[in-house]
Structure formats: C-alpha cells, structure tokens
Enzyme design. Structure first.
Site, mmCIF file in Angstrom:
data_model
loop_
_atom_site.group_PDB
_atom_site.id
_atom_site.type_symbol
_atom_site.label_atom_id
_atom_site.label_comp_id
_atom_site.label_asym_id
_atom_site.label_seq_id
_atom_site.Cartn_x
_atom_site.Cartn_y
_atom_site.Cartn_z
ATOM 1 N N SER A 50 -6.737 -40.653 6.829
ATOM 2 C CA SER A 50 -7.704 -41.395 7.822
ATOM 3 C C SER A 50 -8.801 -41.569 6.897
ATOM 4 O O SER A 50 -8.934 -41.558 5.815
ATOM 5 C CB SER A 50 -8.080 -40.114 8.758
ATOM 6 O OG SER A 50 -9.037 -39.095 8.013
ATOM 7 N N ASP A 82 -4.134 -44.685 7.548
ATOM 8 C CA ASP A 82 -4.433 -44.489 9.125
ATOM 9 C C ASP A 82 -5.706 -45.104 9.483
ATOM 10 O O ASP A 82 -6.773 -44.927 8.946
ATOM 11 C CB ASP A 82 -4.548 -42.920 9.479
ATOM 12 C CG ASP A 82 -4.164 -42.620 10.799
ATOM 13 O OD1 ASP A 82 -3.556 -43.316 11.432
ATOM 14 O OD2 ASP A 82 -4.976 -41.534 11.137
ATOM 15 N N HIS A 208 -0.457 -42.284 18.921
ATOM 16 C CA HIS A 208 -1.505 -41.789 18.275
ATOM 17 C C HIS A 208 -2.081 -40.705 19.233
ATOM 18 O O HIS A 208 -1.483 -40.699 20.417
ATOM 19 C CB HIS A 208 -2.701 -42.749 17.932
ATOM 20 C CG HIS A 208 -2.346 -43.555 16.665
ATOM 21 N ND1 HIS A 208 -3.372 -43.581 15.703
ATOM 22 C CD2 HIS A 208 -1.379 -44.574 16.589
ATOM 23 C CE1 HIS A 208 -2.725 -44.467 14.810
ATOM 24 N NE2 HIS A 208 -1.880 -45.161 15.378
#
Ligand code: G3H
Ligand code: 13P
Ligand code: ZN
Length: 284
Positions: A50, A82, A208
C-alpha cells in the site's frame, strides 16, 4: 520460481472458479507469514504494498523481500502495488520489478479515471506487468456513508464495461458495499450488482476491504465472480493480538523475536484460513 503477474494468477482463478488472496505486507514477518501460509496451503498468492507500506518500509525493501520469497517459494507469487496514486509511482514500481500495479483513479471523474488508467496500462503492458483499475468508491469504515448515498458510490455495471474496454485493464476493483478497515456493523454486499457487472465485464473482478466480511458473503461473492480478495486489517489484528499475547505472558520481554514469532504465527494461521475460505488451497 520468480515473481509472476497477477494476470497469470487470476487466469488460473477464473478457470478454477476460486479467488486468490491479496495480502498487504509492511515488513519481513508479515511477508513470511503470508508465504508460509501459501506454501502450506499450496495456494497461489499476491503480496501487495500500500501507500503506507511504501512509506514505512521503502520500495526497495518491499521489492527485495518479495523477490527473495519468490526465489525460494514453490507456489506462484505476485508483487502488486495497492492503490497506486500516480503514473510516476507506477514507473518506480516497474523499475523495482513489481509484476502488477493498481492505479486507483476512483477519485477522478469517469473520463479522467479512464484517461489516467489507460496511461498506466500503456506503459505497464510494454514490460508485461498487469494493471488493476478501480471504479466506484471503496471507502473506509470510518467514512460514515449514509445508506441513501451508498448506491451512488457503488460501481455502475455499464460504466464498468465501458471502463474495462476503454482502458484495457487486466482486473477491475469494484465497489459493492465493502470498506477498508474493521467493520463496526456487518457489511451488506450488493450481490445483484456484482452479477450485473460480471455479465458485462470479462476480466477478473477484485473485492477490496475483505477483512471482516462474513464467510458466507465471501463465498457468495466468489460464486458470482470475484477472483481477487484484498485482506489487510485482519492480518494487522492477528499481528497485534500476537504481540499483546506475548507481552501478557511476559511484560518484561525485551527480545523482539519473542514478540514477533507469535505475531507471525497468528498471521500465518489467519492467512491460511482465508486461503481455504477463498478456495485457493490445493490449487498448486
Ligand atoms: O488499502 C488500504 C490498506 O489496507 C491500508 O493502507 O497501509 O496505507 O494504511 P495503508
Ligand atoms: P481491509 O483492510 O479491509 O482488509 O482492506 C484491504 C484492502 O482492500 C487493501 O487494498
Ligand atoms: Zn483497497
């Protein structure tokens, strides 16, 4: 085995009618937990970084960890960005051997999301890297979305078809009622919307905010065509529960390894549980 692309992994999932777990990593212990789980379950797996992970660990460390894991592993592993934020960040990932990237243009209006996502697809495909796009808004559980407004934020099926076609993405993240983080109330997924999207979009669909979604809802989502499920918060919880348990046993403990071993074990078991729930076990 080297790192493989998410496209390759999701093609197997599409064929087999299951979903692949995409787990967020931030450090070595999290990565080892995910890989050990994948090896034990004989499951393909996606490691994903992320924005917070890249800031915390640095892209070079993340890439080196994943590449080391892939070299040693006997199951297919992909390294995925991500919620990528910019073209520049995607290029940095390409330079660091990521095998897949997500470009999250969901905050832009439709045409601008298409334009920016296509720009990423055009460069990533040159080097064989797959791309995930996002359409609709997958918020955080803290976003406090009122029910009346919810529908407007969910993915519109006809827009999804147009987006997939116009951008050439390899996978599409859709908003059907999940959110990032641990839910305070049980999430209600819009399964009919998912089916409508699946009917008009031929690429694999991504869910998600997978943490805390009830097992039955996850299975129904897979039945209706979800092929990649992102899990972060439940691994975070397993990690911190493991550390807390070790400290509860000995609050004077100073050896990080004694705190992190139970944390890693707890994450591995959580990841295994998800792989089995997703039907990805025994697929390698
Ligand atoms: O996509 C969201 C991740 O679960 C959390 O991201 O690592 O940037 O806090 P972060
Ligand atoms: P959770 O933290 O809710 O599992 O969401 C993870 C995610 O979607 C990462 O992109
Ligand atoms: Zn996400």
């Amino acid at each position: 085995m080297g790192l493989v692309s998410v496209k390759e992994i999701l093609a197997m999932a599409e064929e087999g009618g299951y979903a692949v777990g995409a787990f967020n990593l931030n450090n070595m212990e999290i990565m080892q937990a995910i890989i050990e789980a994948a090896e034990e379950e004989r499951a393909p797996v996606i490691l994903q970084a992320s924005q917070g992970a890249l800031k915390y660990a640095g892209i070079e460390y993340i890439a080196a960890l994943a590449k080391t894991a892939a070299t040693q592993a006997s199951v297919p592993i992909a390294l995925h960005l991500d919620h990528g934020t910019s073209f520049e960040q995607v290029v940095e990932c390409l330079r660091n051997d990521f095998t897949s990237v997500m470009f999250d243009g969901s905050k832009y209006e439709f045409a601008e999301n298409i334009r920016r996502t296509k720009e990423v697809v055009d460069i990533a495909h040159i080097v064989g890297v797959s791309v995930e796009g996002e359409l609709g808004r997958i918020g955080g559980v803290e976003d406090d979305i009122v029910v009346d407004e919810r529908d407007a934020l969910l993915t519109d099926p006809s827009e999804a078809a147009e987006f997939a076609e116009a951008t050439g993405v390899d996978a599409l993240a859709i908003a059907i009622g999940t959110a990032h983080g641990l839910y305070k109330l049980e999430p209600k997924l819009d399964f009919e919307r998912l089916t409508e999207i699946k009917e008009v979009v031929s690429i694999p669909l991504v869910l998600h905010g997978g943490s805390g979604v009830p097992d039955g809802a996850i299975q129904e989502a897979i039945r209706r065509g979800i092929r990649k499920i992102n899990i972060d918060s439940e691994l975070r919880k397993a990690f911190s529960d493991g550390v807390r348990a070790a400290l509860a046993k000995n609050s004077e403990e100073i050896d990080p390894r004694k705190l992190l071993t139970p944390a890693r074990d707890a994450m591995r078991e959580k990841a295994r549980e998800k792989m089995r729930l997703f039907g990805a076990n025994g697929k390698v």
